[in-house]
Motif scaffolding. Sequence first.
Motif, PDB file in Angstrom:
ATOM      1  N   VAL A  68       1.088  -1.230   0.179  1.00  0.00           N
ATOM      2  CA  VAL A  68      -0.434   0.008   0.001  1.00  0.00           C
ATOM      3  C   VAL A  68       0.928   1.221   0.229  1.00  0.00           C
ATOM      4  CG1 VAL A  68      -1.832  -1.118   1.286  1.00  0.00           C
ATOM      5  CG2 VAL A  68      -0.099   0.009   2.208  1.00  0.00           C
ATOM      6  N   ASN A  69       0.411   2.210  -0.215  1.00  0.00           N
ATOM      7  CA  ASN A  69       0.720   3.745  -0.372  1.00  0.00           C
ATOM      8  C   ASN A  69       0.385   4.190   1.127  1.00  0.00           C
ATOM      9  OD1 ASN A  69       2.479   3.903  -3.110  1.00  0.00           O
ATOM     10  ND2 ASN A  69      -0.139   4.381  -3.918  1.00  0.00           N
ATOM     11  N   ILE A  70       1.673   5.066   1.816  1.00  0.00           N
ATOM     12  CA  ILE A  70       1.588   5.367   3.111  1.00  0.00           C
ATOM     13  C   ILE A  70       2.099   6.828   3.387  1.00  0.00           C
ATOM     14  CG2 ILE A  70       1.776   3.439   4.396  1.00  0.00           C
ATOM     15  CD1 ILE A  70       4.803   3.322   4.582  1.00  0.00           C
ATOM     16  N   ALA A  71       1.685   7.608   3.803  1.00  0.00           N
ATOM     17  CA  ALA A  71       2.007   8.879   4.415  1.00  0.00           C
ATOM     18  C   ALA A  71       1.962   9.319   6.064  1.00  0.00           C
ATOM     19  CB  ALA A  71       1.233   9.797   3.353  1.00  0.00           C
ATOM     20  N   VAL A  78       7.605   7.383  -0.846  1.00  0.00           N
ATOM     21  CA  VAL A  78       8.013   6.895  -1.874  1.00  0.00           C
ATOM     22  C   VAL A  78       6.812   5.808  -2.386  1.00  0.00           C
ATOM     23  CG1 VAL A  78       8.746   5.373  -3.499  1.00  0.00           C
ATOM     24  CG2 VAL A  78      10.195   6.644  -2.353  1.00  0.00           C
ATOM     25  N   PRO A  79       5.728   5.937  -3.550  1.00  0.00           N
ATOM     26  CA  PRO A  79       4.341   5.623  -4.043  1.00  0.00           C
ATOM     27  C   PRO A  79       5.417   3.944  -4.086  1.00  0.00           C
ATOM     28  CG  PRO A  79       5.280   7.517  -5.258  1.00  0.00           C
ATOM     29  CD  PRO A  79       5.595   6.990  -4.665  1.00  0.00           C
ATOM     30  N   LEU A  80       4.191   3.088  -4.688  1.00  0.00           N
ATOM     31  CA  LEU A  80       4.140   1.999  -4.653  1.00  0.00           C
ATOM     32  C   LEU A  80       4.903   1.860  -6.558  1.00  0.00           C
ATOM     33  CD1 LEU A  80       1.314   0.052  -3.740  1.00  0.00           C
ATOM     34  CD2 LEU A  80       3.409  -0.252  -2.832  1.00  0.00           C
ATOM     35  N   MET A  81       4.485   2.101  -7.406  1.00  0.00           N
ATOM     36  CA  MET A  81       4.690   2.373  -8.520  1.00  0.00           C
ATOM     37  C   MET A  81       6.100   2.389  -8.779  1.00  0.00           C
ATOM     38  SD  MET A  81       3.612   5.807  -9.662  1.00  0.00           S
ATOM     39  CE  MET A  81       1.920   5.066  -9.088  1.00  0.00           C
ATOM     40  N   TYR A  82       6.867   3.230  -7.223  1.00  0.00           N
ATOM     41  CA  TYR A  82       8.306   4.041  -8.052  1.00  0.00           C
ATOM     42  C   TYR A  82       8.907   3.145  -7.213  1.00  0.00           C
ATOM     43  CZ  TYR A  82       6.274   7.471 -10.416  1.00  0.00           C
ATOM     44  OH  TYR A  82       5.455   8.723 -11.285  1.00  0.00           O
ATOM     45  N   PHE A 196      -2.824   5.720   1.049  1.00  0.00           N
ATOM     46  CA  PHE A 196      -4.049   6.359  -0.177  1.00  0.00           C
ATOM     47  C   PHE A 196      -3.382   5.362  -1.036  1.00  0.00           C
ATOM     48  CE2 PHE A 196       0.195   7.825   0.085  1.00  0.00           C
ATOM     49  CZ  PHE A 196       0.822   7.994  -1.537  1.00  0.00           C
ATOM     50  N   LYS A 197      -4.631   5.872  -2.076  1.00  0.00           N
ATOM     51  CA  LYS A 197      -4.358   4.907  -3.259  1.00  0.00           C
ATOM     52  C   LYS A 197      -3.707   6.006  -4.174  1.00  0.00           C
ATOM     53  CE  LYS A 197      -9.493   3.571  -3.122  1.00  0.00           C
ATOM     54  NZ  LYS A 197     -10.841   3.351  -4.156  1.00  0.00           N
ATOM     55  N   THR A 198      -2.692   5.870  -5.236  1.00  0.00           N
ATOM     56  CA  THR A 198      -2.423   5.937  -6.488  1.00  0.00           C
ATOM     57  C   THR A 198      -2.533   7.052  -7.396  1.00  0.00           C
ATOM     58  OG1 THR A 198      -0.605   4.283  -6.331  1.00  0.00           O
ATOM     59  CG2 THR A 198       0.029   5.683  -7.697  1.00  0.00           C
ATOM     60  N   GLU A 199      -3.987   7.223  -7.483  1.00  0.00           N
ATOM     61  CA  GLU A 199      -4.216   7.651  -8.018  1.00  0.00           C
ATOM     62  C   GLU A 199      -4.710   8.955  -7.633  1.00  0.00           C
ATOM     63  OE1 GLU A 199      -7.694   4.689  -6.926  1.00  0.00           O
ATOM     64  OE2 GLU A 199      -6.062   5.037  -7.932  1.00  0.00           O
TER      65      GLU A 199
END
Length: 204
Positions: A68-71, A78-82, A196-199
Amino acid sequence: MTLENKLNIVDSVDLARVEEKISKQKAAELFESGMLDKFEVGTFAGLCGIHKFLFEDIYEFAGKVRTVNIAKGGFRFVPLMYLEAALKNIDCMSQNNFDEIVEKYVEMNIAHPFREGNGRSTRIWLDAILKKEIKHVIDWSKVDKGNYLLAMERSPIKDVEIKVLLKEALTDKIYDRDVYMKGIDASYHYEGYNVFKTENLIKK
């Protein structure tokens, strides 16, 4: 929301308390058994080994990259895509002196590769690098917790503050159990990650 855990604890406060107790016991075992010296030093694989050992009795995701993406607050790690690329880049970073080691530590903090337990496992990872490369570790009892958290929050933009803070706390007591254990204090780590979601990241 309470993280799913092997202990079936549903209250987040209870989970935090039990998690800290168990992870400290495991950290002590890691140090006293000499197993810490068997992990790769300064690599993500080594960090995964540390994280898995600390948290495998609590979470299924111990030692595994978050999904998951975290903040935390206004900062998004760093978001999952990277994330995979970021971790490969960190593995390639030099660690020949204090400045390079802290820069690598800062980048790993920005990556925040695990769903929980990043701070504790990464501080052990940091001290292992310092121990190997410059024969020193951080005496965390000399690091003000508030100043540390603020410096880490600012470090992605400017890392001078965290370098000064940690350099002042260097010690050559690399085999001292008490010095080592102070870094496992949960009050140094970030709590309450937002998922949070990547979008949503892309929209902002």
